[in-house]
Design an enzyme around this catalytic site. Sequence first.
Site, short mmCIF file in Angstrom:
data_model
loop_
_atom_site.label_atom_id
_atom_site.label_comp_id
_atom_site.label_asym_id
_atom_site.label_seq_id
_atom_site.Cartn_x
_atom_site.Cartn_y
_atom_site.Cartn_z
N GLU A 1 0.87 -1.29 0.01
CA GLU A 1 -0.13 0.12 0.15
C GLU A 1 0.80 1.33 -0.09
O GLU A 1 1.47 1.21 1.07
CB GLU A 1 -0.81 -0.06 1.14
N CYS A 2 0.62 2.06 -1.13
CA CYS A 2 1.19 3.44 -1.12
C CYS A 2 2.90 3.31 -0.85
O CYS A 2 3.26 3.03 -1.85
CB CYS A 2 0.79 4.31 0.19
N GLY A 3 3.50 3.68 0.28
CA GLY A 3 4.84 3.34 0.20
C GLY A 3 5.30 1.86 0.07
O GLY A 3 6.43 1.79 -0.48
N THR B 1 -0.76 -0.56 -4.75
CA THR B 1 -1.78 0.21 -4.84
C THR B 1 -1.47 1.41 -4.05
O THR B 1 -0.92 1.54 -2.79
CB THR B 1 -3.09 -0.21 -4.54
#
Length: 461
Positions: A332-334, A433
């Site tokens: 997720e993200c990072g 994502t």
Amino acid sequence: MDGIVIAGVASGVGKTVATLAVCRSLQRTGRVVQPAKAGPDFIDPSHHEAATWRASRTLDPWLEGESGMRRNYARGSGDVCVVEGMMGLYDGSTTSRPDVDEMDTSTAKVAESLSLPVVLVVDASAGMESVAATALGFREYAARAGLDLDVAGVLASRAHRGRHEDGVREALPDELTYFGRIPPREDLEIPERHLGLEMGDESPLSAEALDAAADGIRVEKLLDAAREPAWLTAAEEEDDASPRSDDVDDRPTVAVARDDAFRFVYAATRERLRERAEVVTFAPTAGDDLPDCDGVYLPGGYPELHAAELSDSPALSTLADRAADGLPVFGECGGLMALTESLTTVDGDTYEMAGVLPADVTMRERYQALDHVELRGRETALTCPEGRTLRGHEFHYSEADPATDARYAFDVIRGRGIDGERDGLMEYQTLGTYAHVHPESGAFDRFVDAVASATRRCRHI
């Protein structure tokens, strides 16, 4: 568990410091405090945890739905739950826009859904009677907006004692309680950086500063205002009736990255993973290799601040090899950023990442996305079946440049995603994502199910 919401008239009025001061004042009476945060946030809850030594609950109707938000509240424990609001009390409300078909995500809606009273934080640094007028307007606006909301009183932020405090208190009408003041002290300011405040373990408020802030709180008035929601017993019974864990002999092992680069994890996510799987943690920036596991979860965080350590980490090399062999990986993200080919910092330095997902990531000076998001599955991925929708939240300063033949898991209904239209890069059994999702969305259950299914297939080979 009684509860109360600490809300602001706007961002920047000192809600976080006020929340920490309220928590400390309650602790000094011997109460066990359960902190919580309205809206999607990982940074303010880290300050809650540093001050109370208890994980903060995330309460967001978009991420969890109203019933899920209530369940998450009910899973907390203690004598009093102190909920910090987000932005201003009514920001994010749709009550003044009846033509807009979307969910009300305001702090006011959270307080109404949870049936909790509101303590309004007002910046009193340049006002006295005007503080009372502002608070009265916020109280009366609830009825105008059609909300069943109890704005119980005022907490004066950055107010001096003596004439200043007396002026605020005496100007308040009888229907608004004066809950005290937060003094204007430099050691009650939390440093900021991109993505918001510094984390609670980086810049915690000192015990001396918290005690000084707590001295100005009228704690007995707070205890009188706090109340237990009438729905709470039913929510606890519903939660107790739900299944807690899978067969112990059939539980997969999920490795979760946990260090300075990967630190944005909801408390409910940790709980749900532990209910469904054996969880092992590892710290890539500290030189840990990837542990033996059946699946990997890479949360969000600050990989851009630790890009050199990540680039040299044996964990990313092992992760790349195992992902190519079909190990389920969810970032997720990072986590997405760490799974790509490279990461370029704002200073222009480029570092190799795991290289699992076909994209390069570049950090920007300004944020690239900040919103609640809704995604629709383009094809069945680790967290969402094809055609189903998934809700989450995005906040990032990075920009991804995927390869032209990259596979996407989602179409963006709301939010930005990777390119404004799509989100979720896929390769092998890996998904990365920009959206942070909550376990109430079912995403982590589906992820664990995918990990367990892959593990069973391997055992049969």
